[in-house]
Design a protein around this motif. Structure first.
Motif, PDB file in Angstrom:
ATOM      1  N   VAL A  98      -1.542 -19.316   6.614  1.00 40.41           N
ATOM      2  CA  VAL A  98      -2.203 -19.663   5.353  1.00 40.41           C
ATOM      3  C   VAL A  98      -2.050 -21.164   5.124  1.00 40.41           C
ATOM      4  CG1 VAL A  98      -2.236 -19.299   2.864  1.00 40.41           C
ATOM      5  CG2 VAL A  98      -1.657 -17.403   4.389  1.00 40.41           C
ATOM      6  N   PRO A  99      -3.167 -21.914   5.165  1.00 37.50           N
ATOM      7  CA  PRO A  99      -3.074 -23.357   4.911  1.00 37.50           C
ATOM      8  C   PRO A  99      -2.689 -23.636   3.459  1.00 37.50           C
ATOM      9  CG  PRO A  99      -5.265 -22.744   5.728  1.00 37.50           C
ATOM     10  CD  PRO A  99      -4.509 -21.491   5.485  1.00 37.50           C
ATOM     11  N   ILE A 100      -1.689 -24.477   3.261  1.00 42.00           N
ATOM     12  CA  ILE A 100      -1.276 -24.881   1.919  1.00 42.00           C
ATOM     13  C   ILE A 100      -2.051 -26.135   1.515  1.00 42.00           C
ATOM     14  CG2 ILE A 100       0.664 -25.687   0.528  1.00 42.00           C
ATOM     15  CD1 ILE A 100       2.444 -23.954   2.371  1.00 42.00           C
ATOM     16  N   ASN A 101      -2.110 -27.096   2.444  1.00 35.79           N
ATOM     17  CA  ASN A 101      -2.940 -28.287   2.287  1.00 35.79           C
ATOM     18  C   ASN A 101      -3.265 -28.797   3.683  1.00 35.79           C
ATOM     19  OD1 ASN A 101      -0.729 -29.878   3.127  1.00 35.79           O
ATOM     20  ND2 ASN A 101      -0.009 -30.100   1.022  1.00 35.79           N
ATOM     21  N   SER A 102      -3.780 -30.013   3.817  1.00 38.27           N
ATOM     22  CA  SER A 102      -4.192 -30.506   5.136  1.00 38.27           C
ATOM     23  C   SER A 102      -3.022 -30.748   6.083  1.00 38.27           C
ATOM     24  CB  SER A 102      -5.015 -31.785   4.987  1.00 38.27           C
ATOM     25  OG  SER A 102      -4.234 -32.802   4.383  1.00 38.27           O
ATOM     26  N   ALA A 103      -1.801 -30.835   5.569  1.00 36.46           N
ATOM     27  CA  ALA A 103      -0.642 -31.122   6.413  1.00 36.46           C
ATOM     28  C   ALA A 103       0.283 -29.922   6.641  1.00 36.46           C
ATOM     29  CB  ALA A 103       0.166 -32.269   5.817  1.00 36.46           C
ATOM     30  N   PHE A 104       0.248 -28.915   5.770  1.00 43.26           N
ATOM     31  CA  PHE A 104       1.198 -27.807   5.867  1.00 43.26           C
ATOM     32  C   PHE A 104       0.502 -26.458   5.913  1.00 43.26           C
ATOM     33  CE2 PHE A 104       3.617 -31.194   3.822  1.00 43.26           C
ATOM     34  CZ  PHE A 104       4.725 -31.235   4.652  1.00 43.26           C
ATOM     35  N   THR A 105       1.027 -25.583   6.764  1.00 45.26           N
ATOM     36  CA  THR A 105       0.530 -24.211   6.887  1.00 45.26           C
ATOM     37  C   THR A 105       1.713 -23.265   6.863  1.00 45.26           C
ATOM     38  OG1 THR A 105      -1.324 -24.965   8.247  1.00 45.26           O
ATOM     39  CG2 THR A 105      -0.800 -22.618   8.331  1.00 45.26           C
ATOM     40  N   LEU A 106       1.641 -22.244   6.038  1.00 46.97           N
ATOM     41  CA  LEU A 106       2.660 -21.201   5.983  1.00 46.97           C
ATOM     42  C   LEU A 106       2.314 -20.163   7.043  1.00 46.97           C
ATOM     43  CD1 LEU A 106       5.095 -19.899   4.514  1.00 46.97           C
ATOM     44  CD2 LEU A 106       3.423 -18.719   3.077  1.00 46.97           C
ATOM     45  N   THR A 107       3.270 -19.825   7.900  1.00 47.49           N
ATOM     46  CA  THR A 107       3.044 -18.844   8.953  1.00 47.49           C
ATOM     47  C   THR A 107       3.991 -17.663   8.775  1.00 47.49           C
ATOM     48  OG1 THR A 107       4.586 -19.948  10.448  1.00 47.49           O
ATOM     49  CG2 THR A 107       2.266 -20.584  10.608  1.00 47.49           C
ATOM     50  N   ALA A 108       3.548 -16.482   9.168  1.00 48.83           N
ATOM     51  CA  ALA A 108       4.376 -15.281   9.078  1.00 48.83           C
ATOM     52  C   ALA A 108       3.927 -14.303  10.161  1.00 48.83           C
ATOM     53  CB  ALA A 108       4.256 -14.641   7.706  1.00 48.83           C
ATOM     54  N   GLY A 109       4.830 -13.424  10.550  1.00 48.36           N
ATOM     55  CA  GLY A 109       4.478 -12.436  11.556  1.00 48.36           C
ATOM     56  C   GLY A 109       5.414 -11.245  11.555  1.00 48.36           C
ATOM     57  N   PRO A 144      17.213  -2.207  26.099  1.00 47.39           N
ATOM     58  CA  PRO A 144      16.776  -2.081  24.709  1.00 47.39           C
ATOM     59  C   PRO A 144      15.712  -3.111  24.359  1.00 47.39           C
ATOM     60  CG  PRO A 144      18.943  -3.065  24.820  1.00 47.39           C
ATOM     61  CD  PRO A 144      18.593  -2.639  26.208  1.00 47.39           C
ATOM     62  N   ALA A 145      14.745  -2.664  23.591  1.00 49.37           N
ATOM     63  CA  ALA A 145      13.716  -3.572  23.107  1.00 49.37           C
ATOM     64  C   ALA A 145      14.288  -4.403  21.973  1.00 49.37           C
ATOM     65  CB  ALA A 145      12.509  -2.771  22.618  1.00 49.37           C
ATOM     66  N   VAL A 146      13.625  -5.478  21.674  1.00 48.92           N
ATOM     67  CA  VAL A 146      14.053  -6.328  20.571  1.00 48.92           C
ATOM     68  C   VAL A 146      13.937  -5.571  19.257  1.00 48.92           C
ATOM     69  CG1 VAL A 146      13.487  -8.432  19.300  1.00 48.92           C
ATOM     70  CG2 VAL A 146      13.437  -8.424  21.792  1.00 48.92           C
ATOM     71  N   GLY A 147      13.004  -4.644  19.178  1.00 50.37           N
ATOM     72  CA  GLY A 147      12.770  -3.915  17.937  1.00 50.37           C
ATOM     73  C   GLY A 147      11.776  -4.654  17.069  1.00 50.37           C
ATOM     74  N   THR A 148      11.475  -4.086  15.939  1.00 52.16           N
ATOM     75  CA  THR A 148      10.568  -4.743  15.013  1.00 52.16           C
ATOM     76  C   THR A 148      11.292  -5.930  14.395  1.00 52.16           C
ATOM     77  OG1 THR A 148       9.478  -2.656  14.514  1.00 52.16           O
ATOM     78  CG2 THR A 148       9.181  -4.433  12.927  1.00 52.16           C
ATOM     79  N   ASN A 149      10.638  -7.084  14.402  1.00 52.02           N
ATOM     80  CA  ASN A 149      11.248  -8.243  13.774  1.00 52.02           C
ATOM     81  C   ASN A 149      10.209  -9.028  12.985  1.00 52.02           C
ATOM     82  OD1 ASN A 149      10.334 -10.534  15.651  1.00 52.02           O
ATOM     83  ND2 ASN A 149      11.227  -9.047  17.060  1.00 52.02           N
ATOM     84  N   PHE A 150      10.687  -9.808  12.048  1.00 51.59           N
ATOM     85  CA  PHE A 150       9.851 -10.559  11.122  1.00 51.59           C
ATOM     86  C   PHE A 150      10.171 -12.032  11.246  1.00 51.59           C
ATOM     87  CE2 PHE A 150      11.106  -6.476   9.483  1.00 51.59           C
ATOM     88  CZ  PHE A 150       9.914  -5.898   9.113  1.00 51.59           C
ATOM     89  N   LYS A 151       9.139 -12.865  11.143  1.00 48.17           N
ATOM     90  CA  LYS A 151       9.350 -14.305  11.182  1.00 48.17           C
ATOM     91  C   LYS A 151       8.479 -14.963  10.126  1.00 48.17           C
ATOM     92  CE  LYS A 151      10.421 -14.280  16.073  1.00 48.17           C
ATOM     93  NZ  LYS A 151      10.041 -14.714  17.406  1.00 48.17           N
ATOM     94  N   VAL A 152       9.039 -15.959   9.473  1.00 43.46           N
ATOM     95  CA  VAL A 152       8.309 -16.733   8.478  1.00 43.46           C
ATOM     96  C   VAL A 152       8.601 -18.195   8.774  1.00 43.46           C
ATOM     97  CG1 VAL A 152       8.048 -17.263   6.025  1.00 43.46           C
ATOM     98  CG2 VAL A 152       8.520 -14.927   6.740  1.00 43.46           C
ATOM     99  N   GLY A 153       7.574 -19.045   8.684  1.00 41.67           N
ATOM    100  CA  GLY A 153       7.796 -20.453   8.978  1.00 41.67           C
ATOM    101  C   GLY A 153       6.828 -21.354   8.255  1.00 41.67           C
ATOM    102  N   LEU A 154       7.039 -22.636   8.420  1.00 36.60           N
ATOM    103  CA  LEU A 154       6.184 -23.652   7.842  1.00 36.60           C
ATOM    104  C   LEU A 154       5.812 -24.597   8.971  1.00 36.60           C
ATOM    105  CD1 LEU A 154       4.991 -24.747   5.203  1.00 36.60           C
ATOM    106  CD2 LEU A 154       7.026 -26.184   5.007  1.00 36.60           C
ATOM    107  N   GLU A 155       4.524 -24.786   9.178  1.00 36.88           N
ATOM    108  CA  GLU A 155       4.027 -25.663  10.224  1.00 36.88           C
ATOM    109  C   GLU A 155       3.538 -26.952   9.575  1.00 36.88           C
ATOM    110  OE1 GLU A 155       0.142 -25.556  12.999  1.00 36.88           O
ATOM    111  OE2 GLU A 155       1.407 -23.783  13.089  1.00 36.88           O
ATOM    112  N   ALA A 156       3.962 -28.082  10.118  1.00 36.03           N
ATOM    113  CA  ALA A 156       3.564 -29.383   9.559  1.00 36.03           C
ATOM    114  C   ALA A 156       2.787 -30.175  10.611  1.00 36.03           C
ATOM    115  CB  ALA A 156       4.784 -30.174   9.131  1.00 36.03           C
ATOM    116  N   THR A 157       1.726 -30.823  10.184  1.00 39.67           N
ATOM    117  CA  THR A 157       0.921 -31.676  11.038  1.00 39.67           C
ATOM    118  C   THR A 157       0.930 -33.082  10.444  1.00 39.67           C
ATOM    119  OG1 THR A 157      -0.499 -29.795  11.547  1.00 39.67           O
ATOM    120  CG2 THR A 157      -1.349 -31.983  12.086  1.00 39.67           C
TER     121      THR A 157
END
Length: 67
Positions: free
Chosen positions: A24-35, A53-66
């Motif tokens: 989800v783009p926040i503005n031209s420089a930052f994007t919120l990412t999740a998975g 063993p598998a890793v299992g279900t996992n969640f990730k949240v991040g902020l991408e900056a350009t």
């Protein structure tokens, strides 16, 4: 098809894994990412009848900056 296990002579069956990602783009420089990865929590890796063993279900949240 089959896939080779890294740096070994073993092969395992192919598989599918279900993931869901969002950016989800926040503005031209930052994007919120999740998975959410491996949604169905399946175990896929096996070598010569030894299950790993598998890793299992996992969640990730991040902020991408350009800049």
């Amino acid at each position: 098809g089959e896939r080779r296990i890294a740096n070994t002579s073993f092969y395992t069956d192919g598989y599918s894994r279900f993931d869901l990602t969002l950016a989800v783009p926040i503005n031209s420089a930052f994007t919120l990412t999740a998975g959410v990865f491996n949604i169905f929590n399946e175990q896929y890796a096996a070598i010569a009848s030894f299950g790993y063993p598998a890793v299992g279900t996992n969640f990730k949240v991040g902020l991408e900056a350009t800049f």
